[in-house]
Design a protein around this motif. Sequence first.
Motif, PDB file in Angstrom:
ATOM      1  N   GLU A 187       1.294   4.969  -9.253  1.00  0.00           N
ATOM      2  CA  GLU A 187       1.552   6.143  -8.412  1.00  0.00           C
ATOM      3  C   GLU A 187       2.379   7.188  -9.163  1.00  0.00           C
ATOM      4  O   GLU A 187       2.090   8.390  -9.114  1.00  0.00           O
ATOM      5  N   TRP A 197      -3.518   7.527   6.726  1.00  0.00           N
ATOM      6  CA  TRP A 197      -4.060   6.156   6.689  1.00  0.00           C
ATOM      7  C   TRP A 197      -4.191   5.601   8.113  1.00  0.00           C
ATOM      8  O   TRP A 197      -5.204   5.024   8.487  1.00  0.00           O
ATOM      9  N   ARG A 240       5.704  10.644   1.727  1.00  0.00           N
ATOM     10  CA  ARG A 240       4.917   9.489   2.196  1.00  0.00           C
ATOM     11  C   ARG A 240       4.344   9.691   3.601  1.00  0.00           C
ATOM     12  O   ARG A 240       3.234   9.272   3.890  1.00  0.00           O
ATOM     13  N   ASP A 255      -2.372   0.343  -4.406  1.00  0.00           N
ATOM     14  CA  ASP A 255      -2.075  -0.908  -3.697  1.00  0.00           C
ATOM     15  C   ASP A 255      -1.999  -2.089  -4.656  1.00  0.00           C
ATOM     16  O   ASP A 255      -2.245  -1.951  -5.853  1.00  0.00           O
ATOM     17  N   PRO A 302      -6.363   4.451  -8.111  1.00  0.00           N
ATOM     18  CA  PRO A 302      -5.997   4.614  -6.700  1.00  0.00           C
ATOM     19  C   PRO A 302      -6.992   3.876  -5.810  1.00  0.00           C
ATOM     20  O   PRO A 302      -8.179   3.833  -6.130  1.00  0.00           O
ATOM     21  N   GLY A 305      -3.476   6.887  -2.684  1.00  0.00           N
ATOM     22  CA  GLY A 305      -2.845   5.614  -2.369  1.00  0.00           C
ATOM     23  C   GLY A 305      -3.051   4.614  -3.497  1.00  0.00           C
ATOM     24  O   GLY A 305      -4.084   4.618  -4.168  1.00  0.00           O
ATOM     25  N   ARG A 321       0.874  -1.173   0.000  1.00  0.00           N
ATOM     26  CA  ARG A 321       0.000   0.000   0.000  1.00  0.00           C
ATOM     27  C   ARG A 321       0.910   1.223   0.000  1.00  0.00           C
ATOM     28  O   ARG A 321       1.637   1.452   0.967  1.00  0.00           O
ATOM     29  N   LEU A 322       0.883   1.970  -1.091  1.00  0.00           N
ATOM     30  CA  LEU A 322       1.737   3.158  -1.194  1.00  0.00           C
ATOM     31  C   LEU A 322       0.875   4.391  -0.998  1.00  0.00           C
ATOM     32  O   LEU A 322      -0.072   4.605  -1.752  1.00  0.00           O
ATOM     33  N   LEU A 323       1.220   5.186   0.002  1.00  0.00           N
ATOM     34  CA  LEU A 323       0.423   6.393   0.262  1.00  0.00           C
ATOM     35  C   LEU A 323       1.317   7.621   0.238  1.00  0.00           C
ATOM     36  O   LEU A 323       2.485   7.548   0.609  1.00  0.00           O
ATOM     37  N   ARG A 324       0.770   8.710  -0.225  1.00  0.00           N
ATOM     38  CA  ARG A 324       1.493   9.975  -0.121  1.00  0.00           C
ATOM     39  C   ARG A 324       0.485  11.117  -0.118  1.00  0.00           C
ATOM     40  O   ARG A 324      -0.693  10.923  -0.409  1.00  0.00           O
ATOM     41  N   GLY A 353       0.905  10.981   4.082  1.00  0.00           N
ATOM     42  CA  GLY A 353      -0.085  10.052   3.518  1.00  0.00           C
ATOM     43  C   GLY A 353      -0.276   8.867   4.446  1.00  0.00           C
ATOM     44  O   GLY A 353      -1.400   8.433   4.728  1.00  0.00           O
ATOM     45  N   GLU A 354       0.841   8.338   4.940  1.00  0.00           N
ATOM     46  CA  GLU A 354       0.761   7.170   5.832  1.00  0.00           C
ATOM     47  C   GLU A 354       0.125   7.530   7.166  1.00  0.00           C
ATOM     48  O   GLU A 354      -0.634   6.749   7.746  1.00  0.00           O
TER      49      GLU A 354
END
Length: 386
Positions: free
Chosen positions: A303, A327, A320, A293, A260, A291, A233-236, A323-324
């Motif tokens: 992304e 989450w 990041r 995933d 996303p 995000g 899971r990539l969040l920013r 964003g994280e």
Amino acid sequence: MTQNLFLSEMIRSELAEVVGEDFISVAESDKLVYSTDWSWMPQMWLDRGKPLATPDYIVYPASPAEISEILEIANKYRIPVVPWGGGSGTQGGALPIFGGILLDLKRLDKIIEIDEKSLTVRAQAGIIISQLEWAVNEKGLMLPHYAASSNCATLGGALAPRGTGTISTKYGKAEDMVLNMEVVLPTGEIIHTPLVPQHASGPDWWRIFLGAEGTFGIITEATMQLDLLPESRLLRAILFENLSDALEAGRQIMTRRLNPFVIRLYDPESTRSRIKKILGYEYEGAYMVMGFDGDPEIAALEESKAFEICEKMGGRDLGREPGESWWQHRYDFYYPPKNLKLPWMYGTTETITTYDKIEKLYWAVKNAVEGGFKEWDVQFIGHFSH
Ligand SMILES: Cc1cc2nc3c(=O)[nH]c(=O)nc-3n(C[C@H](O)[C@H](O)[C@H](O)COP(=O)(O)OP(=O)(O)OC[C@H]3O[C@@H](n4cnc5c(N)ncnc54)[C@H](O)[C@@H]3O)c2cc1C
């Protein structure tokens, strides 16, 4: 005993015969519990010492067969029935405003089957969503209905009002995950809709139960489509100077189907107030969380393409961590001590429109609310998602 008391006791004892004496209550304290959900109206009545609408009987059935018998009794005496899941609804649908029978469905809490090949789960409708999620997580699966109320809301309570969740942008709403349902109709008849992933012909008539909030029938069981727990899971977070550019970036990301799992944009006022209060960041502008995933390489590619769009629209990469952190704290927005609560009076509206009208609609609502109630110094804040 007056005639009314006699009738009332007769109904109570008929209901008790169905569920057993331990599973019916007419205690005033219990009636009070079921007279407020999370909608603002009963909260306000309570705060102002106004009378609340209470049920006459609270019944805790354990099976669809018991519900069927209860509905037959209700039909015989022509008294209303209101299904109650977790009571976390924010629109007042579970309130017993005409009294009658309050049907608490939380004893219907069994997971019947997890199919690891078709990725489905069959469960009773009164199960708390988080409990269902934990059980499927153990098998490397997820039920991608991530509502902020998952710890207290039920599966039936997600389907009946067509609930959405944090990751609905990619995975759809609760109604998009349901494959079949068992429903007790108002007549007491128990029906099962066919268990197939898609219907190739004819109208999907069974969809009338989704959004009906129990008025067309009581959902007692559902088979839900699951997904694999994502590998990554990539969040920013990205900050835009103004809402227009941020909305345009969001539109391009979505129309290019960059997929996303979350894209959430806070207007400048909620960036200033809510993002600061919950995440502790002080920013001026429009704060966007996005995000991606799934497979790490595909998620990273999606992304980077989305990020290119944001940069072109003047977005500043915040990295990041913001964003994280969003989450991690995504549900804190709605719970004490950081949620909005009395003495502030507030209401939530969900508004849906097409891309060409989003910004116009936002300003129209903001101006109507803030301009129309100037003497109350009302503030309108909003976010865009799904
Ligand atoms: C802090 C907080 C966060 C929230 N976040 C979200 C969110 O992220 N997404 C979202 O969609 N909602 C959210 N909500 C609103 C609410 O939690 C959801 O709508 C939730 O799905 C309701 O589930 P429940 O079991 O509590 O239903 P209830 O509140 O008990 O009932 C909701 C409605 O469905 C009917 N109903 C309940 N069970 C059944 C059944 N088995 N068959 C037929 N009808 C039934 C009730 O009569 C009522 O009309 C939030 C609420 C709170 C308080």
